[in-house]
Design an enzyme around this catalytic site. Structure first.
Site, PDB file in Angstrom:
ATOM      1  CG  LEU A 145      38.096-103.262-126.462  1.00  0.00           C
ATOM      2  CD1 LEU A 145      38.157-101.778-126.829  1.00  0.00           C
ATOM      3  CD2 LEU A 145      37.477-104.053-127.613  1.00  0.00           C
ATOM      4  CG  ASP A 162      55.510-100.145-120.931  1.00  0.00           C
ATOM      5  OD1 ASP A 162      56.274-101.116-120.929  1.00  0.00           O
ATOM      6  OD2 ASP A 162      55.840 -99.022-120.509  1.00  0.00           O
ATOM      7  CE  LYS A 211      57.192-103.114-127.638  1.00  0.00           C
ATOM      8  NZ  LYS A 211      56.629-102.110-126.744  1.00  0.00           N
ATOM      9  CD  GLN A 233      63.101 -99.892-125.348  1.00  0.00           C
ATOM     10  OE1 GLN A 233      63.711 -99.967-126.388  1.00  0.00           O
ATOM     11  NE2 GLN A 233      63.323-100.705-124.337  1.00  0.00           N
ATOM     12  CB  ALA A 254      62.687-104.205-123.519  1.00  0.00           C
ATOM     13  N   GLY A 255      60.763-104.702-121.069  1.00  0.00           N
ATOM     14  CA  GLY A 255      60.165-105.744-120.222  1.00  0.00           C
ATOM     15  C   GLY A 255      58.949-106.277-120.940  1.00  0.00           C
ATOM     16  CG  HIS A 256      58.885-107.490-124.513  1.00  0.00           C
ATOM     17  ND1 HIS A 256      59.570-107.714-125.676  1.00  0.00           N
ATOM     18  CD2 HIS A 256      58.701-106.155-124.450  1.00  0.00           C
ATOM     19  CE1 HIS A 256      59.795-106.560-126.282  1.00  0.00           C
ATOM     20  NE2 HIS A 256      59.280-105.602-125.551  1.00  0.00           N
ATOM     21  CB  THR A 294      62.142-103.141-116.789  1.00  0.00           C
ATOM     22  OG1 THR A 294      61.884-103.844-118.002  1.00  0.00           O
ATOM     23  CG2 THR A 294      63.639-103.079-116.548  1.00  0.00           C
ATOM     24  N   GLY A 329      59.103-101.793-112.180  1.00  0.00           N
ATOM     25  CA  GLY A 329      57.968-101.785-111.243  1.00  0.00           C
ATOM     26  C   GLY A 329      57.370-100.400-111.030  1.00  0.00           C
TER      27      GLY A 329
HETATM   28  P1  IMP Z   1      66.370 -95.764-120.893  1.00  0.00           P
HETATM   29  O1  IMP Z   1      65.966 -96.523-122.123  1.00  0.00           O
HETATM   30  O2  IMP Z   1      66.557 -96.645-119.687  1.00  0.00           O
HETATM   31  O3  IMP Z   1      67.558 -94.891-121.141  1.00  0.00           O
HETATM   32  O4  IMP Z   1      65.179 -94.774-120.504  1.00  0.00           O
HETATM   33  C1  IMP Z   1      64.805 -93.683-121.323  1.00  0.00           C
HETATM   34  C2  IMP Z   1      63.295 -93.493-121.311  1.00  0.00           C
HETATM   35  O5  IMP Z   1      62.676 -94.570-121.984  1.00  0.00           O
HETATM   36  C3  IMP Z   1      62.685 -93.460-119.910  1.00  0.00           C
HETATM   37  O6  IMP Z   1      61.578 -92.586-119.928  1.00  0.00           O
HETATM   38  C4  IMP Z   1      62.198 -94.879-119.703  1.00  0.00           C
HETATM   39  O7  IMP Z   1      61.145 -94.964-118.775  1.00  0.00           O
HETATM   40  C5  IMP Z   1      61.729 -95.202-121.117  1.00  0.00           C
HETATM   41  N1  IMP Z   1      61.746 -96.636-121.419  1.00  0.00           N
HETATM   42  C6  IMP Z   1      62.826 -97.408-121.667  1.00  0.00           C
HETATM   43  N2  IMP Z   1      62.462 -98.675-121.906  1.00  0.00           N
HETATM   44  C7  IMP Z   1      61.125 -98.708-121.845  1.00  0.00           C
HETATM   45  C8  IMP Z   1      60.146 -99.737-122.048  1.00  0.00           C
HETATM   46  O8  IMP Z   1      60.449-100.889-122.355  1.00  0.00           O
HETATM   47  N3  IMP Z   1      58.841 -99.359-121.899  1.00  0.00           N
HETATM   48  C9  IMP Z   1      58.477 -98.085-121.605  1.00  0.00           C
HETATM   49  N4  IMP Z   1      59.355 -97.095-121.410  1.00  0.00           N
HETATM   50  C10 IMP Z   1      60.664 -97.402-121.536  1.00  0.00           C
END
Ligand code: IMP
Length: 430
Positions: free
Chosen positions: A334, A13, A16, A226, A39-41, A302, A304
């Protein structure tokens, strides 16, 4: 433009997608190489907001080739939903979006198991996953019993493997986790058949495609998901995701050698956030943390979920520079600090009475870390309209320079002062 990898330097987060969007203009092929729909971009372009989970964000640029590499775990239904949303916004992917036939599939079975494992874990053992089935899908891959995208080509084989997996996962969810398993085999097969018919035309040997593009001299952009400290090997294990999130993951997740990569761009948010559980030495459980969350809009794209927020951590960043070999930094958000009277940066940790300036590898040591801070002066000006680095207030420039020093003086590619494409200033071009 050289071949570049974009990697989150913290816990994800970092912003990127905006930097990838900025670089896509100069690239020919954009490759997602790890992770899945966790992921959530978010990209804001021409006043429109796009949220990507699996599709490389380069798809919004007409004519760019987008690849979902072998290192990704693909949830077919999530992927198609995302594609439909993009089509609804007038984005046509025909003939330029490809999924690796060796990428592994995330099935509804994996999601059910992810949720069951999280709900049955004892409180200290909960990871706080996104619930997208990521861990169980990568477990199957490493355990050599996963289903791959290319398996969809032979429906009978695929259906028989899904049938076996269904029985195994149902047992795990019900008997080991003690949770209910809300899915029938019939329904699962029907859903997968529908997805298969739509996926078949875009399944490809993407390794061959990427190498053909390399041979033609195309510019490749590898899009990480991530962040560095969610890496399964180098992150704060077990509070990590299940893929190689560091720059090296671009090689294994797409099948190119390290010599194909010219630049590694580390995306660094000027404060720190984390979602899910696990150690976070500079976390602020106070009004300042709350202020960062609300001004920075720190809620998961992703799930919320509110993100945990804290000061910039130079100890974490020094390790990120080592793990990824950054050749450029992109500093994001910034503008969030405008109006802060003072800003802190963590320069070392105190662990068992000793000062440490590089993050240790072992999670229990990180859990004991007490951050040591340096305080810098803030600024009052709104900087969201700044387009040249030298136009920033003197205190903002001093802050950026100190952050860069704590990141081993890696040159800064860009500084971002807002979510829009244009709210970007270039400092040291590639
Ligand atoms: P998982 O990838 O769903 O198995 O989650 C494992 C850990 O990675 C958890 O702490 C999630 O919150 C974190 N995580 C997974 N994807 C993201 C992302 O895109 N951004 C931030 N944290 C993530």
């Amino acid at each position: 433009m050289p071949n570049s990898v974009v990697v989150g330097a913290q816990w994800g987060d970092e912003g990127k997608a905006k930097v990838i969007d900025y670089l896509t203009d100069k690239s020919d092929v954009i490759i997602r190489y790890q992770g899945g729909a966790n992921a959530g971009h978010t990209v804001i372009a021409d006043g429109r907001k796009f949220v990507f989970h699996l599709v490389p964000s380069g798809i919004i640029f007409p004519g760019k080739i987008c690849v979902i590499g072998n290192g990704v775990v693909l949830d077919p239904e999530e992927f198609l939903k995302e594609l439909d949303e993009l089509n609804g916004k007038g984005i046509d992917h025909t003939g330029r979006l490809f999924i690796s036939d060796t990428a592994h599939l995330v099935l509804p079975l994996h999601r059910l198991l992810d949720a069951a494992q999280e709900s049955s874990a004892k409180s200290g053992g909960k990871i706080g996953t996104t619930g997208r089935g990521i861990g169980p899908a990568y477990s199957d891959k490493i355990n050599r019993c996963g289903l791959r995208v290319g398996d969809l080509r032979n429906w009978d084989y695929f259906a028989s493997r899904v049938t076996e997996a269904f029985a195994a996962k149902k047992r795990m969810v019900e008997e080991i986790c003690g949770c209910s398993f809300d899915l029938t085999l019939d329904d699962l097969l029907k859903r997968m058949k529908i997805a298969r018919d739509r996926l078949l035309p875009i399944i490809a040997d993407t390794n061959d495609l990427v190498h053909s593009e390399l041979a033609k001299g195309s510019n490749l952009l590898f899009e990480g998901a991530q962040g560095t400290f969610l890496d399964v090997d180098h992150g704060t294990y077990p509070f990590v995701t299940s893929s190689s999130t560091i720059a090296g993951g671009a090689c294994t997740g797409s099948g190119v050698g390290p010599s194909a990569i010219d630049h590694v761009i580390g995306i660094v948010k000027v404060y720190t956030t984390r979602v899910g559980n696990g150690p976070f030495p500079t976390e602020l459980n106070d009004a300042t943390g709350e202020r960062l969350r609300s001004v920075g809009g720190e809620f998961g794209a992703t799930t919320g979920r509110p993100r945990r927020c804290g000061w910039f951590d130079g100890v974490l960043l020094k390790k990120a520079v080592r793990l990824n070999g950054f050749t450029r930094l992109a500093l994001t958000k910034l503008d969030v600090f405008s109006g802060f009277e003072e800003i802190k940066v963590c320069t070392s940790y105190e662990i068992d009475g000793k000062l440490v300036d590089v993050m240790p590898s072992y999670t229990t040591d990180i859990e004991k870390a007490k951050p040591v801070y340096e305080t810098l002066k803030g600024w009052t000006e709104d900087i969201t309209a700044c387009r040249r680095f030298e136009d920033l207030p003197a205190n903002a420039i001093a802050f950026v320079k100190r952050v860069q020093q704590l990141c081993c003086d890696v040159p800064i590619l860009i500084v971002s002062v807002g979510p829009d494409r244009v709210q970007t200033m270039e400092v040291t071009p590639l």
